[in-house]
Design a protein around this motif. Sequence first.
Motif, PDB file in Angstrom:
ATOM      1  N   LEU A 130      36.712  44.381  26.075  1.00 18.40           N
ATOM      2  CA  LEU A 130      36.864  44.237  27.522  1.00 18.40           C
ATOM      3  C   LEU A 130      38.279  43.778  27.873  1.00 18.40           C
ATOM      4  CD1 LEU A 130      33.450  42.607  28.509  1.00 18.40           C
ATOM      5  CD2 LEU A 130      34.109  45.028  28.635  1.00 18.40           C
ATOM      6  N   GLY A 131      38.783  42.825  27.124  1.00 17.12           N
ATOM      7  CA  GLY A 131      40.145  42.342  27.359  1.00 17.12           C
ATOM      8  C   GLY A 131      41.200  43.397  27.084  1.00 17.12           C
ATOM      9  N   GLN A 132      40.949  44.256  26.118  1.00 19.44           N
ATOM     10  CA  GLN A 132      41.876  45.343  25.820  1.00 19.44           C
ATOM     11  C   GLN A 132      41.892  46.365  26.955  1.00 19.44           C
ATOM     12  OE1 GLN A 132      40.193  46.526  22.078  1.00 19.44           O
ATOM     13  NE2 GLN A 132      41.376  45.024  20.906  1.00 19.44           N
ATOM     14  N   VAL A 133      40.725  46.622  27.545  1.00 19.04           N
ATOM     15  CA  VAL A 133      40.656  47.544  28.677  1.00 19.04           C
ATOM     16  C   VAL A 133      41.437  46.977  29.861  1.00 19.04           C
ATOM     17  CG1 VAL A 133      39.094  48.549  30.408  1.00 19.04           C
ATOM     18  CG2 VAL A 133      38.497  48.653  27.973  1.00 19.04           C
ATOM     19  N   ILE A 134      41.243  45.706  30.146  1.00 20.59           N
ATOM     20  CA  ILE A 134      41.962  45.063  31.258  1.00 20.59           C
ATOM     21  C   ILE A 134      43.469  45.158  31.036  1.00 20.59           C
ATOM     22  CG2 ILE A 134      42.436  42.834  32.366  1.00 20.59           C
ATOM     23  CD1 ILE A 134      39.420  42.190  31.774  1.00 20.59           C
ATOM     24  N   ALA A 135      43.911  44.810  29.842  1.00 24.94           N
ATOM     25  CA  ALA A 135      45.349  44.861  29.533  1.00 24.94           C
ATOM     26  C   ALA A 135      45.895  46.277  29.711  1.00 24.94           C
ATOM     27  CB  ALA A 135      45.602  44.357  28.113  1.00 24.94           C
ATOM     28  N   GLN A 136      45.150  47.255  29.251  1.00 25.44           N
ATOM     29  CA  GLN A 136      45.589  48.647  29.366  1.00 25.44           C
ATOM     30  C   GLN A 136      45.681  49.067  30.832  1.00 25.44           C
ATOM     31  OE1 GLN A 136      43.403  51.473  26.945  1.00 25.44           O
ATOM     32  NE2 GLN A 136      43.850  53.128  28.365  1.00 25.44           N
ATOM     33  N   LEU A 137      44.650  48.775  31.608  1.00 20.79           N
ATOM     34  CA  LEU A 137      44.621  49.222  33.002  1.00 20.79           C
ATOM     35  C   LEU A 137      45.647  48.507  33.873  1.00 20.79           C
ATOM     36  CD1 LEU A 137      40.800  49.668  33.627  1.00 20.79           C
ATOM     37  CD2 LEU A 137      42.500  51.394  33.006  1.00 20.79           C
ATOM     38  N   LEU A 138      45.981  47.272  33.508  1.00 22.60           N
ATOM     39  CA  LEU A 138      46.962  46.518  34.293  1.00 22.60           C
ATOM     40  C   LEU A 138      48.376  46.645  33.742  1.00 22.60           C
ATOM     41  CD1 LEU A 138      44.945  43.259  35.055  1.00 22.60           C
ATOM     42  CD2 LEU A 138      45.278  45.272  36.520  1.00 22.60           C
ATOM     43  N   GLY A 139      48.533  47.347  32.621  1.00 24.93           N
ATOM     44  CA  GLY A 139      49.851  47.548  32.039  1.00 24.93           C
ATOM     45  C   GLY A 139      50.451  46.279  31.467  1.00 24.93           C
ATOM     46  N   LEU A 140      49.603  45.395  30.941  1.00 29.62           N
ATOM     47  CA  LEU A 140      50.086  44.145  30.356  1.00 29.62           C
ATOM     48  C   LEU A 140      50.729  44.416  29.008  1.00 29.62           C
ATOM     49  CD1 LEU A 140      47.040  41.842  31.165  1.00 29.62           C
ATOM     50  CD2 LEU A 140      49.133  42.149  32.497  1.00 29.62           C
ATOM     51  N   LYS A 141      51.815  43.723  28.713  1.00 31.56           N
ATOM     52  CA  LYS A 141      52.504  43.907  27.436  1.00 31.56           C
ATOM     53  C   LYS A 141      51.651  43.440  26.260  1.00 31.56           C
ATOM     54  CE  LYS A 141      57.295  43.740  29.069  1.00 31.56           C
ATOM     55  NZ  LYS A 141      57.190  44.877  29.859  1.00 31.56           N
ATOM     56  N   GLU A 142      50.922  42.362  26.474  1.00 30.94           N
ATOM     57  CA  GLU A 142      49.996  41.903  25.436  1.00 30.94           C
ATOM     58  C   GLU A 142      48.874  42.935  25.348  1.00 30.94           C
ATOM     59  OE1 GLU A 142      50.383  39.153  23.481  1.00 30.94           O
ATOM     60  OE2 GLU A 142      52.305  38.945  24.480  1.00 30.94           O
ATOM     61  N   GLY A 143      48.355  43.169  24.178  1.00 31.51           N
ATOM     62  CA  GLY A 143      47.333  44.185  24.004  1.00 31.51           C
ATOM     63  C   GLY A 143      45.952  43.787  24.435  1.00 31.51           C
ATOM     64  N   GLU A 144      45.813  42.537  24.867  1.00 30.11           N
ATOM     65  CA  GLU A 144      44.475  42.049  25.173  1.00 30.11           C
ATOM     66  C   GLU A 144      44.558  40.893  26.160  1.00 30.11           C
ATOM     67  OE1 GLU A 144      41.400  39.428  22.499  1.00 30.11           O
ATOM     68  OE2 GLU A 144      42.382  41.137  21.581  1.00 30.11           O
ATOM     69  N   CYS A 145      43.526  40.773  26.947  1.00 32.62           N
ATOM     70  CA  CYS A 145      43.372  39.690  27.913  1.00 32.62           C
ATOM     71  C   CYS A 145      42.079  38.963  27.528  1.00 32.62           C
ATOM     72  CB  CYS A 145      43.245  40.324  29.298  1.00 32.62           C
ATOM     73  SG  CYS A 145      43.407  39.201  30.644  1.00 32.62           S
ATOM     74  N   THR A 146      42.022  37.674  27.669  1.00 38.26           N
ATOM     75  CA  THR A 146      40.838  36.930  27.262  1.00 38.26           C
ATOM     76  C   THR A 146      39.865  36.778  28.422  1.00 38.26           C
ATOM     77  OG1 THR A 146      42.125  35.721  25.628  1.00 38.26           O
ATOM     78  CG2 THR A 146      40.031  34.767  26.271  1.00 38.26           C
ATOM     79  N   LEU A 147      38.600  37.057  28.166  1.00 38.29           N
ATOM     80  CA  LEU A 147      37.517  36.819  29.126  1.00 38.29           C
ATOM     81  C   LEU A 147      36.639  35.717  28.572  1.00 38.29           C
ATOM     82  CD1 LEU A 147      38.165  39.964  29.682  1.00 38.29           C
ATOM     83  CD2 LEU A 147      35.880  39.986  30.607  1.00 38.29           C
ATOM     84  N   LYS A 148      36.350  34.739  29.390  1.00 40.05           N
ATOM     85  CA  LYS A 148      35.413  33.692  28.981  1.00 40.05           C
ATOM     86  C   LYS A 148      34.005  34.273  28.922  1.00 40.05           C
ATOM     87  CE  LYS A 148      35.583  29.600  30.515  1.00 40.05           C
ATOM     88  NZ  LYS A 148      35.919  28.402  29.845  1.00 40.05           N
ATOM     89  N   LYS A 149      33.159  33.668  28.127  1.00 38.54           N
ATOM     90  CA  LYS A 149      31.773  34.131  28.033  1.00 38.54           C
ATOM     91  C   LYS A 149      31.105  34.003  29.397  1.00 38.54           C
ATOM     92  CE  LYS A 149      31.428  33.192  23.176  1.00 38.54           C
ATOM     93  NZ  LYS A 149      31.049  32.269  22.135  1.00 38.54           N
ATOM     94  N   GLY A 150      30.446  35.072  29.801  1.00 39.39           N
ATOM     95  CA  GLY A 150      29.739  35.093  31.078  1.00 39.39           C
ATOM     96  C   GLY A 150      30.602  35.453  32.271  1.00 39.39           C
ATOM     97  N   ALA A 151      31.918  35.593  32.086  1.00 37.26           N
ATOM     98  CA  ALA A 151      32.837  35.868  33.196  1.00 37.26           C
ATOM     99  C   ALA A 151      32.974  37.368  33.433  1.00 37.26           C
ATOM    100  CB  ALA A 151      34.204  35.257  32.904  1.00 37.26           C
ATOM    101  N   LEU A 152      33.530  37.712  34.594  1.00 40.93           N
ATOM    102  CA  LEU A 152      33.765  39.116  34.890  1.00 40.93           C
ATOM    103  C   LEU A 152      35.091  39.329  35.602  1.00 40.93           C
ATOM    104  CD1 LEU A 152      33.306  39.826  38.133  1.00 40.93           C
ATOM    105  CD2 LEU A 152      30.932  39.691  37.514  1.00 40.93           C
ATOM    106  N   TRP A 153      35.595  40.537  35.449  1.00 42.44           N
ATOM    107  CA  TRP A 153      36.787  41.028  36.155  1.00 42.44           C
ATOM    108  C   TRP A 153      36.346  42.240  36.952  1.00 42.44           C
ATOM    109  CZ3 TRP A 153      42.380  40.380  34.981  1.00 42.44           C
ATOM    110  CH2 TRP A 153      42.636  39.226  34.240  1.00 42.44           C
ATOM    111  N   TRP A 154      36.724  42.284  38.233  1.00 42.56           N
ATOM    112  CA  TRP A 154      36.400  43.413  39.104  1.00 42.56           C
ATOM    113  C   TRP A 154      37.704  44.128  39.415  1.00 42.56           C
ATOM    114  CZ3 TRP A 154      31.758  43.040  42.731  1.00 42.56           C
ATOM    115  CH2 TRP A 154      31.571  44.233  43.431  1.00 42.56           C
ATOM    116  N   LEU A 155      37.817  45.357  38.928  1.00 43.27           N
ATOM    117  CA  LEU A 155      39.022  46.166  39.088  1.00 43.27           C
ATOM    118  C   LEU A 155      38.732  47.361  39.988  1.00 43.27           C
ATOM    119  CD1 LEU A 155      40.042  46.278  35.317  1.00 43.27           C
ATOM    120  CD2 LEU A 155      40.796  44.641  37.036  1.00 43.27           C
ATOM    121  N   ARG A 156      39.743  47.799  40.709  1.00 45.94           N
ATOM    122  CA  ARG A 156      39.611  48.982  41.570  1.00 45.94           C
ATOM    123  C   ARG A 156      40.836  49.857  41.388  1.00 45.94           C
ATOM    124  NH1 ARG A 156      38.053  47.685  47.465  1.00 45.94           N
ATOM    125  NH2 ARG A 156      35.992  47.714  46.493  1.00 45.94           N
ATOM    126  N   THR A 157      40.605  51.147  41.363  1.00 45.70           N
ATOM    127  CA  THR A 157      41.716  52.085  41.327  1.00 45.70           C
ATOM    128  C   THR A 157      41.982  52.584  42.742  1.00 45.70           C
ATOM    129  OG1 THR A 157      42.598  54.057  40.260  1.00 45.70           O
ATOM    130  CG2 THR A 157      40.303  54.119  40.837  1.00 45.70           C
TER     131      THR A 157
END
Length: 157
Positions: A110-137
């Motif tokens: 999930l963190g890798q998908v977030i990093a990819q979609l947001l163009g983050l230089k780090e290959g991964e973003c950390t999600l806490k257990k039970g947390a969510l990210w809501w993204l829109r294109t």
Amino acid sequence: MDLILWRHAEAEELGETEKNAQNDLARRLTSRGEKQALRMAAWLDRQLPDSARVLVSPARRCEQTALALGAKYKLRPELAPDATPAQLLELVQWPLSKSPVVVVGHQPMLGQVIAQLLGLKEGECTLKKGALWWLRTRERDGQCQTVVLTVQSPEFL
């Protein structure tokens, strides 16, 4: 398209002698994890349109997290713990799907998908257990952009 990436809530840990793929898929939520899932599901239920699809990893802890939402869902092997960001994005048809999609899954994917979609230089973003990210294109000036609508953690609900 709206893509909601929801990490499963807190689950039981495996002992060193129990670690294998079969046991990992069978791990259940802890009582704390059940409370996390219920808090997040209550918030999410108020936000989600009726047209949202819910896709869930076949791991028991993910299914238990999704059950808290009380909505229909589909277990998808493409979301198993060893899945890749490419598998997830193909499954949800990013960014072309017409309906919102909730994915209940695992780190680090999930963190890798977030990093990819947001163009983050780090290959991964950390999600806490039970947390969510809501993204829109969206499209702006002829370019496809990914926007973060919200990041929610059960501890703050």
